[in-house]
Design a protein around this motif. Structure first.
Motif, PDB file in Angstrom:
ATOM      1  N   LEU A  49      79.064  13.288  33.394  1.00 49.40           N
ATOM      2  CA  LEU A  49      77.951  13.572  32.535  1.00 49.40           C
ATOM      3  C   LEU A  49      78.319  13.752  30.975  1.00 49.40           C
ATOM      4  O   LEU A  49      77.660  13.011  30.223  1.00 49.40           O
ATOM      5  CB  LEU A  49      77.286  14.792  33.191  1.00 49.40           C
ATOM      6  CG  LEU A  49      76.100  15.491  32.402  1.00 49.40           C
ATOM      7  CD1 LEU A  49      74.880  14.500  32.372  1.00 49.40           C
ATOM      8  CD2 LEU A  49      75.612  16.403  33.048  1.00 49.40           C
ATOM      9  N   ALA A  59      76.165  20.109  29.320  1.00 56.42           N
ATOM     10  CA  ALA A  59      76.916  19.281  30.283  1.00 56.42           C
ATOM     11  C   ALA A  59      78.282  20.194  30.275  1.00 56.42           C
ATOM     12  O   ALA A  59      79.067  20.421  31.281  1.00 56.42           O
ATOM     13  CB  ALA A  59      77.204  17.904  29.841  1.00 56.42           C
ATOM     14  N   CYS A 115      68.658  23.106  31.750  1.00 54.17           N
ATOM     15  CA  CYS A 115      68.432  21.947  32.535  1.00 54.17           C
ATOM     16  C   CYS A 115      67.191  21.349  32.043  1.00 54.17           C
ATOM     17  O   CYS A 115      67.155  19.976  31.679  1.00 54.17           O
ATOM     18  CB  CYS A 115      68.503  22.047  34.100  1.00 54.17           C
ATOM     19  SG  CYS A 115      68.188  20.497  34.944  1.00 54.17           S
ATOM     20  N   GLY A 122      72.750  14.206  35.517  1.00 54.16           N
ATOM     21  CA  GLY A 122      72.192  15.690  35.296  1.00 54.16           C
ATOM     22  C   GLY A 122      71.152  16.345  36.154  1.00 54.16           C
ATOM     23  O   GLY A 122      71.422  17.230  36.514  1.00 54.16           O
TER      24      GLY A 122
END
Length: 189
Positions: A147, A176, A87, A124
């Motif tokens: 996303l 993603a 992330c 996200g």
């Protein structure tokens, strides 16, 4: 043309003054380049640091609930630290690619690029609190599909302005896909 009419041109003070002004401008031009370079580095730092900081704070304050940490999940689930690291890396790459597009004037020429960038950033950032924090797995699956769609749009539009910016979105697209896979496994396991 008669050579008797030709006169030798002497240097006058106005010509010397303009050359002195040109020399001063050259000196200032060097400092202007340094100023522009500092501004460019500052804008790069902001474009990369702000999304990473927002991602880090979202991970810290809206951390996952106890549902993902249960020992009964299969081995194929990635560890929580891997989701957090990807992330943060995705935020870094998307911020860098957005800066490259901004530096080329892409957000002004095509405002849709900014909208897609903000959409992928928002989607996200909110996926983990929705899926892992609140346990809304169906909404999270729709979130991850959105996303992926916004990242594909970002990649296509960013590539028009800077090919490297379009390529920097590809790791974000892989991230993603990983989120969609984790969400799908959480939904049916």
């Amino acid at each position: 043309m008669d050579s008797q009419d030709i006169r030798q041109r002497t240097r006058d003070d106005t010509v010397q003054a303009t050359t002195m002004d040109d020399a001063k401008k050259t000196g200032r031009m060097g400092s202007d380049k340094k100023t522009m370079m500092k501004r460019g580095l500052r804008s790069l730092a902001v474009a990369v640091f702000v999304p990473v900081l927002i991602s880090f704070s979202a991970l810290y304050f809206c951390g996952p609930g106890h549902g993902y940490r249960t020992p009964a999940k299969p081995f194929s689930f990635p560890p929580l630290w891997a989701l957090h690291t990807t992330c943060l890396a995705s935020s870094l790459f998307s911020g860098l690619s957005a800066w490259l597009v901004w530096a080329e004037g892409g957000f002004h020429r095509n405002p849709q690029a900014l909208g897609l960038y903000l959409a992928q950033l928002l989607l996200g950032l909110t996926w983990e609190p929705i899926v892992l924090g609140w346990g809304a797995k169906w909404i999270g699956l729709l979130w991850s599909v959105g996303l992926i769609g916004s990242l594909i749009g970002c990649s296509r539009i960013f590539r028009m302005f800077n090919p490297a910016a379009g390529d920097l979105i590809k790791p974000c697209l892989a991230w993603a896909g990983l989120l969609a896979l984790v969400n799908f496994k959480l939904l049916f396991v």
